[in-house]
Design an enzyme around this catalytic site. Structure first.
Site, PDB file in Angstrom:
ATOM      1  N   HIS A  19       0.845  -1.205   0.000  1.00  0.00           N
ATOM      2  CA  HIS A  19       0.000   0.000   0.000  1.00  0.00           C
ATOM      3  C   HIS A  19       0.883   1.259   0.000  1.00  0.00           C
ATOM      4  O   HIS A  19       0.628   2.206  -0.745  1.00  0.00           O
ATOM      5  CB  HIS A  19      -0.872   0.068   1.265  1.00  0.00           C
ATOM      6  CG  HIS A  19      -1.896  -1.020   1.405  1.00  0.00           C
ATOM      7  ND1 HIS A  19      -1.903  -1.906   2.443  1.00  0.00           N
ATOM      8  CD2 HIS A  19      -2.976  -1.328   0.638  1.00  0.00           C
ATOM      9  CE1 HIS A  19      -2.943  -2.718   2.322  1.00  0.00           C
ATOM     10  NE2 HIS A  19      -3.597  -2.396   1.225  1.00  0.00           N
ATOM     11  N   LYS A  43     -14.690  -9.403   3.645  1.00  0.00           N
ATOM     12  CA  LYS A  43     -13.555  -9.639   4.548  1.00  0.00           C
ATOM     13  C   LYS A  43     -13.968  -9.368   5.983  1.00  0.00           C
ATOM     14  O   LYS A  43     -14.590  -8.341   6.269  1.00  0.00           O
ATOM     15  CB  LYS A  43     -12.392  -8.688   4.196  1.00  0.00           C
ATOM     16  CG  LYS A  43     -11.747  -8.961   2.853  1.00  0.00           C
ATOM     17  CD  LYS A  43     -10.607  -7.963   2.625  1.00  0.00           C
ATOM     18  CE  LYS A  43      -9.968  -8.161   1.257  1.00  0.00           C
ATOM     19  NZ  LYS A  43      -9.052  -7.038   0.936  1.00  0.00           N
ATOM     20  N   ARG A  92      -1.545  -5.778  -8.499  1.00  0.00           N
ATOM     21  CA  ARG A  92      -0.342  -6.584  -8.255  1.00  0.00           C
ATOM     22  C   ARG A  92      -0.086  -7.612  -9.349  1.00  0.00           C
ATOM     23  O   ARG A  92       1.020  -7.814  -9.779  1.00  0.00           O
ATOM     24  CB  ARG A  92      -0.471  -7.324  -6.912  1.00  0.00           C
ATOM     25  CG  ARG A  92      -0.403  -6.416  -5.720  1.00  0.00           C
ATOM     26  CD  ARG A  92      -0.834  -7.126  -4.489  1.00  0.00           C
ATOM     27  NE  ARG A  92      -2.226  -7.542  -4.611  1.00  0.00           N
ATOM     28  CZ  ARG A  92      -2.985  -7.946  -3.615  1.00  0.00           C
ATOM     29  NH1 ARG A  92      -2.487  -8.032  -2.407  1.00  0.00           N
ATOM     30  NH2 ARG A  92      -4.236  -8.290  -3.811  1.00  0.00           N
ATOM     31  N   SER A 130      -2.347  -7.937   2.772  1.00  0.00           N
ATOM     32  CA  SER A 130      -2.578  -7.927   4.223  1.00  0.00           C
ATOM     33  C   SER A 130      -2.858  -9.352   4.704  1.00  0.00           C
ATOM     34  O   SER A 130      -2.368  -9.751   5.765  1.00  0.00           O
ATOM     35  CB  SER A 130      -3.765  -7.034   4.569  1.00  0.00           C
ATOM     36  OG  SER A 130      -3.555  -5.736   4.072  1.00  0.00           O
TER      37      SER A 130
END
Ligand code: PNS
Length: 161
Positions: A19, A43, A92, A130
């Protein structure tokens, strides 16, 4: 008219060097960077929103034009609220693409004035998320390469390491 505000949204549970890579690279291209912690309904959270915000604030303390917010609603409504028309997301790998396409297409439908720009995450960080960091942190792995020091400390405390 050139855009002066960019919104960097996410769940940031917690913030990683991936990030930060995007935040730092974007920060000198816009006058104001607004990081927004939002709810991702798919999530479940590890850190509270307050903890996430505190960790982001510590991690971006050296970047003067960054503000950190939380918003309990739609991302496009947050953009409206602060008068921003640009969302920045990091990409990514190809595996991120479908999810990002859905997110961006929906946001575009909800507010066609708001544009999402994508930046490729630097290759050093392209494997960091994460979730993976939390996964390995639970097994006491060294995570100092993946997250800033305050986050490393918070993860160690969270998992009783
Ligand atoms: O870091 P994440 O979890 O990939 O970020 C996703 C996030 C929080 C940006 C996204 O879930 C979101 O925008 N949530 C707020 C609700 C919303 O606006 N949903 C519309 C897009 S489907």
């Amino acid at each position: 008219m050139a855009e002066t505000k960019a919104v960097i949204p996410g769940s940031f549970d917690p913030i990683t060097y991936g990030h930060l890579d995007i935040i730092e690279r974007v920060a000198h291209r816009f006058d104001e960077i607004h990081i927004c912690v939002l709810k991702n309904r798919n999530k479940s959270g590890t850190f509270t929103v307050e903890e996430r915000i505190a960790l982001i604030e510590e991690s971006v303390a050296n970047i003067p034009n960054v503000q950190v917010h939380q918003f309990n609603g739609l991302l496009v409504d947050f953009c409206d609220k602060i008068g921003a028309k640009t969302i920045i997301r990091g990409l990514r790998a190809v595996s991120d693409f479908e999810y990002e396409l859905r997110l961006t297409s929906m946001n575009k439908k909800l507010n066609s004035d708001v544009e999402t720009l994508y930046m490729m995450t630097s290759t050093n960080y392209s494997f960091i998320s994460s979730s993976v960091v939390k996964e390995v942190a639970q097994y006491k792995a060294d995570i100092s390469e993946f997250v800033p020091p305050p986050v490393e400390k918070a993860l160690k405390e969270k998992f009783g390491n």
